[in-house]
Design an enzyme around this catalytic site. Structure first.
Site, PDB file in Angstrom:
ATOM      1  CE  LYS A 102       6.093 -84.201 -18.177  1.00  0.00           C
ATOM      2  NZ  LYS A 102       5.701 -82.789 -18.332  1.00  0.00           N
TER       3      LYS A 102
ATOM      4  CB  ILE B  73      -3.579 -85.558 -23.866  1.00  0.00           C
ATOM      5  CG1 ILE B  73      -3.644 -85.764 -22.329  1.00  0.00           C
ATOM      6  CG2 ILE B  73      -4.585 -84.508 -24.326  1.00  0.00           C
ATOM      7  CD1 ILE B  73      -4.957 -86.241 -21.774  1.00  0.00           C
TER       8      ILE B  73
ATOM      9  CE1 TYR C  27       7.182 -86.260 -21.222  1.00  0.00           C
ATOM     10  CE2 TYR C  27       6.177 -87.904 -19.783  1.00  0.00           C
ATOM     11  CZ  TYR C  27       6.069 -86.773 -20.584  1.00  0.00           C
ATOM     12  OH  TYR C  27       4.845 -86.161 -20.740  1.00  0.00           O
TER      13      TYR C  27
HETATM   14  P1  NAD Z   1       3.046 -80.704 -27.712  1.00  0.00           P
HETATM   15  O1  NAD Z   1       4.339 -81.198 -28.255  1.00  0.00           O
HETATM   16  O2  NAD Z   1       1.822 -80.901 -28.484  1.00  0.00           O
HETATM   17  O3  NAD Z   1       3.202 -79.172 -27.303  1.00  0.00           O
HETATM   18  C1  NAD Z   1       4.289 -78.779 -26.504  1.00  0.00           C
HETATM   19  C2  NAD Z   1       4.573 -77.308 -26.700  1.00  0.00           C
HETATM   20  O4  NAD Z   1       5.724 -76.988 -25.910  1.00  0.00           O
HETATM   21  C3  NAD Z   1       4.932 -76.961 -28.154  1.00  0.00           C
HETATM   22  O5  NAD Z   1       4.248 -75.791 -28.552  1.00  0.00           O
HETATM   23  C4  NAD Z   1       6.435 -76.751 -28.112  1.00  0.00           C
HETATM   24  O6  NAD Z   1       6.905 -75.828 -29.070  1.00  0.00           O
HETATM   25  C5  NAD Z   1       6.625 -76.234 -26.702  1.00  0.00           C
HETATM   26  N1  NAD Z   1       7.995 -76.403 -26.216  1.00  0.00           N
HETATM   27  C6  NAD Z   1       8.788 -77.501 -26.309  1.00  0.00           C
HETATM   28  N2  NAD Z   1       9.995 -77.249 -25.792  1.00  0.00           N
HETATM   29  C7  NAD Z   1       9.974 -75.964 -25.346  1.00  0.00           C
HETATM   30  C8  NAD Z   1      10.922 -75.131 -24.699  1.00  0.00           C
HETATM   31  N3  NAD Z   1      12.171 -75.553 -24.439  1.00  0.00           N
HETATM   32  N4  NAD Z   1      10.557 -73.877 -24.382  1.00  0.00           N
HETATM   33  C9  NAD Z   1       9.314 -73.419 -24.669  1.00  0.00           C
HETATM   34  N5  NAD Z   1       8.381 -74.162 -25.284  1.00  0.00           N
HETATM   35  C10 NAD Z   1       8.707 -75.419 -25.623  1.00  0.00           C
HETATM   36  O7  NAD Z   1       2.899 -81.401 -26.266  1.00  0.00           O
HETATM   37  P2  NAD Z   1       1.595 -81.648 -25.376  1.00  0.00           P
HETATM   38  O8  NAD Z   1       1.192 -83.049 -25.568  1.00  0.00           O
HETATM   39  O9  NAD Z   1       0.616 -80.555 -25.526  1.00  0.00           O
HETATM   40  O10 NAD Z   1       2.295 -81.588 -23.953  1.00  0.00           O
HETATM   41  C11 NAD Z   1       2.246 -80.453 -23.118  1.00  0.00           C
HETATM   42  C12 NAD Z   1       2.702 -80.870 -21.736  1.00  0.00           C
HETATM   43  O11 NAD Z   1       1.850 -81.898 -21.246  1.00  0.00           O
HETATM   44  C13 NAD Z   1       4.123 -81.444 -21.686  1.00  0.00           C
HETATM   45  O12 NAD Z   1       4.763 -81.033 -20.500  1.00  0.00           O
HETATM   46  C14 NAD Z   1       3.888 -82.933 -21.668  1.00  0.00           C
HETATM   47  O13 NAD Z   1       4.945 -83.628 -21.070  1.00  0.00           O
HETATM   48  C15 NAD Z   1       2.623 -83.006 -20.837  1.00  0.00           C
HETATM   49  N6  NAD Z   1       1.848 -84.228 -21.024  1.00  0.00           N
HETATM   50  C16 NAD Z   1       1.416 -84.603 -22.267  1.00  0.00           C
HETATM   51  C17 NAD Z   1       0.689 -85.778 -22.409  1.00  0.00           C
HETATM   52  C18 NAD Z   1       0.181 -86.257 -23.744  1.00  0.00           C
HETATM   53  O14 NAD Z   1      -0.197 -87.439 -23.830  1.00  0.00           O
HETATM   54  N7  NAD Z   1       0.118 -85.453 -24.761  1.00  0.00           N
HETATM   55  C19 NAD Z   1       0.438 -86.571 -21.281  1.00  0.00           C
HETATM   56  C20 NAD Z   1       0.896 -86.147 -20.032  1.00  0.00           C
HETATM   57  C21 NAD Z   1       1.602 -84.967 -19.915  1.00  0.00           C
END
Ligand code: NAD
Length: 253
Positions: free
Chosen positions: A160, A189, A156
């Site tokens: 990133k 988040i 991860y």
């Molecule tokens: P989440 O799991 O709540 O939502 C992720 C979405 O991506 C889901 O709808 C899932 O079905 C979709 N997805 C997963 N694999 C996929 C693929 N191969 N093709 C198409 N869609 C796919 O995650 P989130 O927390 O909303 O995260 C969204 C982004 O933000 C991610 O890139 C994550 O790494 C990044 N992020 C999240 C956080 C956090 O704390 N939640 C922090 C920093 C960055």
């Protein structure tokens, strides 16, 4: 707030979490939104929320790690809405947690394929379309873990860091052709991803992680979505190649 009438946006991973909040925010500003995700049920739900409020939205089923599907996502966007102005390459997974010495190669590959190659593919095919319709803006979803490390999530963290690198390279290549490309780096988040990681329903772990944020709380998906919207909007017309922290001061300690 922003005038995005007659504009078209793609949000990958738009079915849940940060992507869903971003899709709803684009729609609120008047953009037609393509919700692109592997999760059809929640994606249709996002589309219905937008159309129920009088907006325009369309679901495309895509696995962002597959080049032909990403290419088709962009084609279908143009077939349905006629153009592409904004894209948020947000889809991602958390992946397994283990030290590198015990990290299975197939888990490494899966995280890299979705979180890094998926963003590269999105950026590539979105740029090709944006060049056809006179420019656009792309925001790639990185993380604080694109700027700093954390133990037990090497894939991860590497993905990133890579997202920030490819965003900077792409910005250098296309800024003079009317396409701005930026990244957003959220801290923790509150989304289904954190729930799946067992952070939200483990009080001790939740407190420990919350305490890493000087602001004293975890972030909300809307707080990331608003940053994406600003970066895409004309208000950010001189901002490109930037990795914007949305992290409650997590990384400045
Ligand atoms: P989440 O799991 O709540 O939502 C992720 C979405 O991506 C889901 O709808 C899932 O079905 C979709 N997805 C997963 N694999 C996929 C693929 N191969 N093709 C198409 N869609 C796919 O995650 P989130 O927390 O909303 O995260 C969204 C982004 O933000 C991610 O890139 C994550 O790494 C990044 N992020 C999240 C956080 C956090 O704390 N939640 C922090 C920093 C960055």
């Amino acid at each position: 707030m922003y005038d995005m009438q007659n504009k078209v946006a793609i949000v990958t991973g738009g079915s849940l979490g940060i992507g869903q909040a971003t899709a709803l925010a684009f729609a609120r500003e008047g953009a037609a939104v393509v919700v692109a995700d592997v999760d059809q049920e929640n994606g249709q739900n996002t589309v219905e929320q937008i159309t129920g409020d009088g907006g325009q939205a369309h679901f495309v089923r895509v696995d962002v790690s597959k080049a032909d599907q990403v290419q088709q996502m962009v084609r279908e966007t143009v077939d349905v809405f006629g153009r592409l102005d904004y894209a948020c390459n947000n889809a991602g997974i958390g992946g397994k947690t283990a030290p590198i010495g015990e990290y299975p190669e197939e888990d490494w590959q899966r995280v890299i394929n979705i979180n890094l190659t998926g963003v590269w593919l999105g950026t590539k095919y979105e740029i090709q379309q944006m060049l056809h319709n006179g420019g656009g803006a792309i925001v790639n979803m990185a993380s604080i873990l694109g700027e700093v490390g954390i133990a037990n999530s090497s894939a991860y963290v590497a993905a990133k860091h890579g997202v920030i690198g490819l965003t900077r390279a792409a910005a250098l290549e296309y800024s003079d052709q009317g396409i701005r490309i930026n990244a957003v780096c959220p801290a923790f988040i509150i989304t289904p991803m954190l729930e799946a990681a067992g952070i939200l329903n483990n009080p001790d772990l939740r407190t420990e992680i919350t305490n890493r944020h000087p602001i004293g709380r975890l972030g909300q998906p809307d707080e990331v979505a608003e940053t994406v919207l600003w970066l895409c909007s004309d208000a950010a017309s001189f901002v490109t190649g930037h990795a914007m922290l949305v992290d409650g001061a997590y990384t400045v300690q």
